[in-house]
Design a protein around this motif. Structure first.
Motif, PDB file in Angstrom:
ATOM      1  N   ARG A  57      -5.404  -1.335  -9.004  1.00  0.00           N
ATOM      2  CA  ARG A  57      -4.406  -1.477 -10.064  1.00  0.00           C
ATOM      3  C   ARG A  57      -3.365  -0.369  -9.930  1.00  0.00           C
ATOM      4  NH1 ARG A  57      -7.995  -2.871 -15.513  1.00  0.00           N
ATOM      5  NH2 ARG A  57      -8.933  -4.804 -14.708  1.00  0.00           N
ATOM      6  N   GLY A  58      -2.133  -0.714 -10.234  1.00  0.00           N
ATOM      7  CA  GLY A  58      -1.075   0.286 -10.152  1.00  0.00           C
ATOM      8  C   GLY A  58      -0.348   0.235  -8.816  1.00  0.00           C
ATOM      9  N   ASP A  59       0.713   1.014  -8.735  1.00  0.00           N
ATOM     10  CA  ASP A  59       1.544   1.028  -7.541  1.00  0.00           C
ATOM     11  C   ASP A  59       0.853   1.760  -6.394  1.00  0.00           C
ATOM     12  OD1 ASP A  59       3.523  -0.310  -8.902  1.00  0.00           O
ATOM     13  OD2 ASP A  59       4.541   1.531  -9.543  1.00  0.00           O
ATOM     14  N   MET A  60       1.266   1.410  -5.178  1.00  0.00           N
ATOM     15  CA  MET A  60       0.812   2.105  -3.985  1.00  0.00           C
ATOM     16  C   MET A  60       2.016   2.295  -3.075  1.00  0.00           C
ATOM     17  SD  MET A  60      -2.060   1.033  -1.131  1.00  0.00           S
ATOM     18  CE  MET A  60      -3.367   1.010  -2.364  1.00  0.00           C
ATOM     19  N   ASP A  61       2.210   3.504  -2.595  1.00  0.00           N
ATOM     20  CA  ASP A  61       3.320   3.756  -1.681  1.00  0.00           C
ATOM     21  C   ASP A  61       3.161   2.892  -0.426  1.00  0.00           C
ATOM     22  OD1 ASP A  61       5.628   5.706  -0.852  1.00  0.00           O
ATOM     23  OD2 ASP A  61       4.272   5.586   0.869  1.00  0.00           O
ATOM     24  N   PRO A  62       4.229   2.233   0.031  1.00  0.00           N
ATOM     25  CA  PRO A  62       4.119   1.360   1.202  1.00  0.00           C
ATOM     26  C   PRO A  62       3.548   2.039   2.440  1.00  0.00           C
ATOM     27  CG  PRO A  62       6.181   0.946   0.068  1.00  0.00           C
ATOM     28  CD  PRO A  62       5.571   2.155  -0.582  1.00  0.00           C
ATOM     29  N   ARG A  63       3.893   3.304   2.658  1.00  0.00           N
ATOM     30  CA  ARG A  63       3.361   4.003   3.831  1.00  0.00           C
ATOM     31  C   ARG A  63       1.852   4.244   3.679  1.00  0.00           C
ATOM     32  NH1 ARG A  63       7.308   6.080   7.269  1.00  0.00           N
ATOM     33  NH2 ARG A  63       9.407   5.758   6.447  1.00  0.00           N
ATOM     34  N   ALA A  64       1.432   4.548   2.465  1.00  0.00           N
ATOM     35  CA  ALA A  64      -0.005   4.707   2.221  1.00  0.00           C
ATOM     36  C   ALA A  64      -0.726   3.393   2.498  1.00  0.00           C
ATOM     37  CB  ALA A  64      -0.246   5.167   0.787  1.00  0.00           C
ATOM     38  N   GLU A  65      -0.120   2.283   2.068  1.00  0.00           N
ATOM     39  CA  GLU A  65      -0.710   0.972   2.319  1.00  0.00           C
ATOM     40  C   GLU A  65      -0.868   0.719   3.813  1.00  0.00           C
ATOM     41  OE1 GLU A  65       0.565  -2.705   0.049  1.00  0.00           O
ATOM     42  OE2 GLU A  65       1.391  -3.175   2.051  1.00  0.00           O
ATOM     43  N   ALA A  66       0.184   1.002   4.567  1.00  0.00           N
ATOM     44  CA  ALA A  66       0.143   0.788   6.025  1.00  0.00           C
ATOM     45  C   ALA A  66      -0.928   1.651   6.678  1.00  0.00           C
ATOM     46  CB  ALA A  66       1.513   1.079   6.632  1.00  0.00           C
ATOM     47  N   LEU A  67      -1.087   2.867   6.210  1.00  0.00           N
ATOM     48  CA  LEU A  67      -2.071   3.768   6.793  1.00  0.00           C
ATOM     49  C   LEU A  67      -3.500   3.343   6.461  1.00  0.00           C
ATOM     50  CD1 LEU A  67      -0.222   7.129   6.146  1.00  0.00           C
ATOM     51  CD2 LEU A  67      -0.799   6.186   8.390  1.00  0.00           C
ATOM     52  N   ILE A  68      -3.711   2.788   5.269  1.00  0.00           N
ATOM     53  CA  ILE A  68      -5.044   2.285   4.923  1.00  0.00           C
ATOM     54  C   ILE A  68      -5.416   1.118   5.831  1.00  0.00           C
ATOM     55  CG2 ILE A  68      -6.417   1.127   3.143  1.00  0.00           C
ATOM     56  CD1 ILE A  68      -4.865   2.798   1.072  1.00  0.00           C
ATOM     57  N   TYR A  69      -4.464   0.215   6.054  1.00  0.00           N
ATOM     58  CA  TYR A  69      -4.733  -0.895   6.978  1.00  0.00           C
ATOM     59  C   TYR A  69      -5.049  -0.373   8.375  1.00  0.00           C
ATOM     60  CZ  TYR A  69      -3.465  -4.796   3.930  1.00  0.00           C
ATOM     61  OH  TYR A  69      -3.446  -5.741   2.935  1.00  0.00           O
ATOM     62  N   ALA A  70      -4.324   0.630   8.822  1.00  0.00           N
ATOM     63  CA  ALA A  70      -4.566   1.185  10.159  1.00  0.00           C
ATOM     64  C   ALA A  70      -5.932   1.852  10.235  1.00  0.00           C
ATOM     65  CB  ALA A  70      -3.466   2.184  10.510  1.00  0.00           C
ATOM     66  N   LEU A 110       9.146  -1.314   6.241  1.00  0.00           N
ATOM     67  CA  LEU A 110       8.831  -0.021   6.854  1.00  0.00           C
ATOM     68  C   LEU A 110       9.283   0.031   8.311  1.00  0.00           C
ATOM     69  CD1 LEU A 110       5.212   0.624   5.516  1.00  0.00           C
ATOM     70  CD2 LEU A 110       7.344   1.679   4.741  1.00  0.00           C
ATOM     71  N   GLY A 111       9.604  -1.122   8.875  1.00  0.00           N
ATOM     72  CA  GLY A 111       9.988  -1.173  10.291  1.00  0.00           C
ATOM     73  C   GLY A 111       8.853  -1.748  11.117  1.00  0.00           C
ATOM     74  N   SER A 112       9.065  -2.931  11.664  1.00  0.00           N
ATOM     75  CA  SER A 112       8.001  -3.609  12.401  1.00  0.00           C
ATOM     76  C   SER A 112       7.542  -2.818  13.613  1.00  0.00           C
ATOM     77  CB  SER A 112       8.472  -5.003  12.828  1.00  0.00           C
ATOM     78  OG  SER A 112       8.685  -5.818  11.692  1.00  0.00           O
ATOM     79  N   ASP A 113       8.474  -2.223  14.344  1.00  0.00           N
ATOM     80  CA  ASP A 113       8.103  -1.475  15.550  1.00  0.00           C
ATOM     81  C   ASP A 113       7.233  -0.278  15.209  1.00  0.00           C
ATOM     82  OD1 ASP A 113       9.532  -3.255  17.088  1.00  0.00           O
ATOM     83  OD2 ASP A 113      11.308  -1.983  17.254  1.00  0.00           O
ATOM     84  N   GLU A 114       7.597   0.434  14.152  1.00  0.00           N
ATOM     85  CA  GLU A 114       6.835   1.621  13.760  1.00  0.00           C
ATOM     86  C   GLU A 114       5.413   1.253  13.338  1.00  0.00           C
ATOM     87  OE1 GLU A 114       9.839   0.879  12.853  1.00  0.00           O
ATOM     88  OE2 GLU A 114      11.156   2.605  13.211  1.00  0.00           O
ATOM     89  N   VAL A 115       5.288   0.207  12.541  1.00  0.00           N
ATOM     90  CA  VAL A 115       3.961  -0.210  12.076  1.00  0.00           C
ATOM     91  C   VAL A 115       3.134  -0.729  13.246  1.00  0.00           C
ATOM     92  CG1 VAL A 115       2.740  -1.882  10.635  1.00  0.00           C
ATOM     93  CG2 VAL A 115       4.731  -0.672   9.729  1.00  0.00           C
ATOM     94  N   ARG A 116       3.754  -1.436  14.158  1.00  0.00           N
ATOM     95  CA  ARG A 116       3.035  -1.949  15.322  1.00  0.00           C
ATOM     96  C   ARG A 116       2.503  -0.796  16.180  1.00  0.00           C
ATOM     97  NH1 ARG A 116       2.501  -6.760  17.543  1.00  0.00           N
ATOM     98  NH2 ARG A 116       2.041  -6.967  19.754  1.00  0.00           N
ATOM     99  N   GLU A 117       3.322   0.205  16.394  1.00  0.00           N
ATOM    100  CA  GLU A 117       2.890   1.353  17.191  1.00  0.00           C
ATOM    101  C   GLU A 117       1.710   2.061  16.538  1.00  0.00           C
ATOM    102  OE1 GLU A 117       3.700   2.441  20.244  1.00  0.00           O
ATOM    103  OE2 GLU A 117       4.773   0.532  20.348  1.00  0.00           O
ATOM    104  N   LEU A 118       1.716   2.154  15.214  1.00  0.00           N
ATOM    105  CA  LEU A 118       0.609   2.770  14.489  1.00  0.00           C
ATOM    106  C   LEU A 118      -0.686   2.001  14.747  1.00  0.00           C
ATOM    107  CD1 LEU A 118      -0.564   4.721  12.341  1.00  0.00           C
ATOM    108  CD2 LEU A 118       0.204   3.072  10.595  1.00  0.00           C
ATOM    109  N   SER A 119      -0.613   0.676  14.684  1.00  0.00           N
ATOM    110  CA  SER A 119      -1.809  -0.146  14.906  1.00  0.00           C
ATOM    111  C   SER A 119      -2.282  -0.070  16.350  1.00  0.00           C
ATOM    112  CB  SER A 119      -1.516  -1.604  14.531  1.00  0.00           C
ATOM    113  OG  SER A 119      -1.490  -1.770  13.131  1.00  0.00           O
TER     114      SER A 119
END
Length: 209
Positions: A57-70, A110-119
């Motif tokens: 519940r509540g907001d989540m920073d998009p970068r935090a979300e991406a890092l949790i998935y990673a 957040l930028g597809s290339d950046e998120v892809r590189e993280l994964s």
């Protein structure tokens, strides 16, 4: 690795669960050992992370979300997927790197290339042998969700513009990697979709143990 890594991708409500089960049944009947998994939530740690990233519940920073998935992906690949592939098994997985590129990269802008590189870093560069992209207009997929859901997760609940960006990103990646990604119209009959998937992966299958 001697195994086969198959992923199913697409927006919410396109029928990934149905097609995954049909594919697993077909592979199992043919004598293959199949590991069925998903992201997020394909490991014990992943189940905890899934609850956080999809149902908090509540907001989540998009970068935090991406890092949790990673983080989920790094642990999942290391403990579930890679060991199965090394044993020569077939992994059928609901969502993978392409989903992060679409949902966090394009949907969250957040930028597809950046998120892809993280994964890719999180998974040591592991890509699927075959990816099935079930494509459907977001308006139609929303109708499917509305008829089947009483509770929406954080991503399903996003607005139409978000899901349009997600779909566009999936199709853009498919255009870049047609040798890996099979695009199937998810509005087709269930049996037709299943047949198209089987035809694509037939030549990739290892010999049954």
């Amino acid at each position: 690795m001697p195994g086969l890594f198959i992923t199913l991708e697409g927006g919410d409500g396109v029928g990934k669960t149905t097609q995954s089960q049909l594919l697993v049944d077909w592979l199992t009947e043919a004598g293959h050992t199949v590991v069925v998994t998903r992201e997020p939530g394909g490991s014990d740690l992943g189940l905890e992370l899934r609850e956080i990233v999809l149902h908090r519940r509540g907001d989540m920073d998009p970068r935090a979300e991406a890092l949790i998935y990673a983080a989920d992906r790094a642990h999942h690949i290391a403990t579930v997927v890679r060991p199965a592939l090394e044993r020569g098994e077939i992994v059928v997985q609901d969502r993978y790197i392409d989903s992060s590129e679409a949902y966090q990269g394009a949907g969250r802008v957040l930028g597809s290339d950046e998120v892809r590189e993280l994964s890719l870093w999180a998974t040591e560069g592991l890509l699927p042998d075959v990816t099935v992209l079930l494509d459907l207009d977001p308006t139609d997929s929303r109708k499917r969700l509305d008829s089947a859901r009483t509770r929406y997760d954080r991503l399903e609940a996003e607005k139409q513009e978000f899901h349009t960006r997600v779909r566009d990103a999936f199709l853009e990646r498919a255009a870049k990697e047609p040798e890996r990604i099979l695009v199937v119209d998810a509005a087709r009959e269930i049996s037709e979709i299943a047949t198209a998937i089987r035809e694509r992966i037939q030549n990739h299958l290892p010999q049954p143990a």
